[in-house]
Enzyme design. Sequence first.
Site, PDB file in Angstrom:
ATOM      1  CE  LYS A  86      11.671  39.939  51.889  1.00  0.00           C
ATOM      2  NZ  LYS A  86      10.234  40.162  52.140  1.00  0.00           N
ATOM      3  CB  SER A 106       8.079  42.539  53.041  1.00  0.00           C
ATOM      4  OG  SER A 106       9.168  43.311  52.591  1.00  0.00           O
TER       5      SER A 106
END
Length: 769
Positions: free
Chosen positions: A696, A653
């Site tokens: 996140k 990511s």
Amino acid sequence: MPISVGRPKTLAMVKAVEDSGEPIGIVAQKDGSVDDPTEDDLYAMGTTGRIVKALKAGDEGFHLVLQGIKRFRVLELTQTSPYLRARVVEVQDINADPLKIEALVMNVKKTAREVVGLMPEIPSGAAQFVEGIDDPGHLADLIAANMDVSVEEKMEVLNLVEVSQRLENVLELLHRKLEVLKLSNKIDSQVKGEMNKTQREYYLRQQLKAIKEELGEADGTEGDLDELEQKLKNAGLPGEAEKIARKELRRLRQMPSSSSEYTVGRTYLEWFADLPWKKSTTDVLDIQKARELLDARHYGLEKVKKRIVEYLAVRKLKEDMKGPILCMVGPPGVGKTSLGSSIAETMGRKFHRISLGGVRDEAEIRGHRRTYVGALPGRIIQGLKKAGTRNPVIVLDEIDKLSYDFRGDPASALLEVLDPEQNQSFSDHYLEVPFDLSKVLFIATANQLDPIPPALRDRMEVLEIPGYTHEEKGHIAREHLMPKVLDQHGLSDELVQITSEALDSIIVDYTREAGVRNLERTITGVVRGVAVDVAEGKNDLTVVEPGNLFKYLGPEKFFNEMAQRTELPGVATGLAWTAAGGDILFIEATRMNGKGGLTLTGQLGNVMKESAQAAQSYLRARSPEFGLTENFWEKHDIHVHVPAGGIPKDGPSAGVTMVSALTSLVTGIKVRSDVAMTGEITLRGSVLPVGGIKEKVLAALRSGVKEVLLPERNRKDLHEVPQEVQDQLTFHFVKRIDEVLDLALERPPERFPPKLAPASAGQEDTPPS
């Protein structure tokens, strides 16, 4: 030495020498069963002897007393009738090593004394007699002659002419005899000790029995077994279990209560009697009351609350429904374990918690076989006994921390426990009868799903519990943590109050976590500081504000470093998922003159290293578009570093963050300090979706980020993010790396038309900008 003779040839010889006193030769037979031995049946080495006394025994026999004189060796037989005659040679002792012989004599005498001391049938004067012998050869011969050893071993001593060798042989025989005597005495002592102990115990038990009878307190063993039998009847054992229990009880009645087997059997039956085979609690199926109780105990966690309410609704409609098997996954401190206790209270069930962290033995789940000393059932059966019902709520805490070793794999043992199709006949190694676990509500907790084996994960319904938002933490601190901490420290809100601004400062500046565990500790630190003032006599109200937090907690532990970190080109802010929730990740890139190398540091995993390599390859393919010379990459080394080098990092990511940092480095355009991003990249310039979006996004908000770049295909995951969080952030959904660069950099990088690029730039693989 006294011997008896009766063979015709031996009798003829005795009569021939009886009057003359002539010495005779004495040799041993190799096989004593041969009545008429020839030369081959006799040993070559013999002894010259003299008949000291001859007594007639019956018509055909003599009892002789012989005295040995010296050794001889048979050369040949010269006469076989009426008795044997032979030509012999005298054999003299050889004293080759006097010092060695002296040492051996000392050892032989010492060992002989020990042997005599362990043999009470030998007269005590024998030891003094041995001590008085000075001739080493004679000493060895005398001891060998009087030892209870075979003829072969005695002949071995007789054949040894060299005295030191003869003494060594005798010493070996003495040592062997000594070890046998020691072991025999030890065994004898043990047997006598056991007999004495058994007799003493029997005598004392008989006395105790008589005393109890006099006092009217006769031994109640039979009464205890009758009571145990009644408990087994009341336990409602199923057919197979009842059959085994009756058989064990009959065996127990025939066994003395002092036997160790009695205790093992008694304990086994007590486990049968104490287990809740039929006993269960009645579920509280008031859905509205359940909602109110869960809301009062826990703030947020709507997904888990919804699932419990659904279970109660179905349970209300179908009474024989099997218990669900849930697995709550989330970072530490979000209330997974305490939620299990609240669920049990909501349903009116008993609660039991089993900690699986570090468990590595299969027997912890299935129990030990009864053949082992101290055997017990596994933790599941123990938990049911403690709960006292067959339908409790059992929390399997930290199921992702299970381990395994040579003793077995507990995760594999849990497969049967957590399978609704199998656990109605769960078999514990100790009980050895099936037990129905289908009514138990199992709730597993974990911080991560990855360590849980796929087969075990497939048996559980996973409920993900993300971290709390800033507002949720503030509410929990005011409504739950503050009253709890004040009560624990003997204070009230009349003596101490923490303002909302101070709580916000504690959440932002002193704790940065997904849960509220550290938040509770920090609030406790403030309350302890106030408690000191109260204990010293201050009874006024203490209002804790942001300005005086330093007094209680010291300097701030966290601060917004976004602007400082990104004030130079080559630094970008990424978003990462961890077991403790989300976090921000700074990726720094720098260049120096070199030969085109790429250095990656910061304890990066293989996937993350490949993301950096993919980012560099993407930029190299588009070098002319960004105005870079053909040999730019060949003349410069690139170093990419991800700070916090002591923490391992991995995953795809960070791809978009790597591209942004490298583009910022080569173009000189800084990355915006209020932007954070996440997404996987491809060499074709696409941005792929990633996981952990809610964690996140919450990490971005905690860190002061204003805008978040997410892959377009993650748009659907935004519904998990609370609305109040979405209102405070601006989201950009991107499909291509070009979109990321236009949004992430302070200004879009200047791009040159492909036609100005050299033919060797490889632009045919790059999509148009």
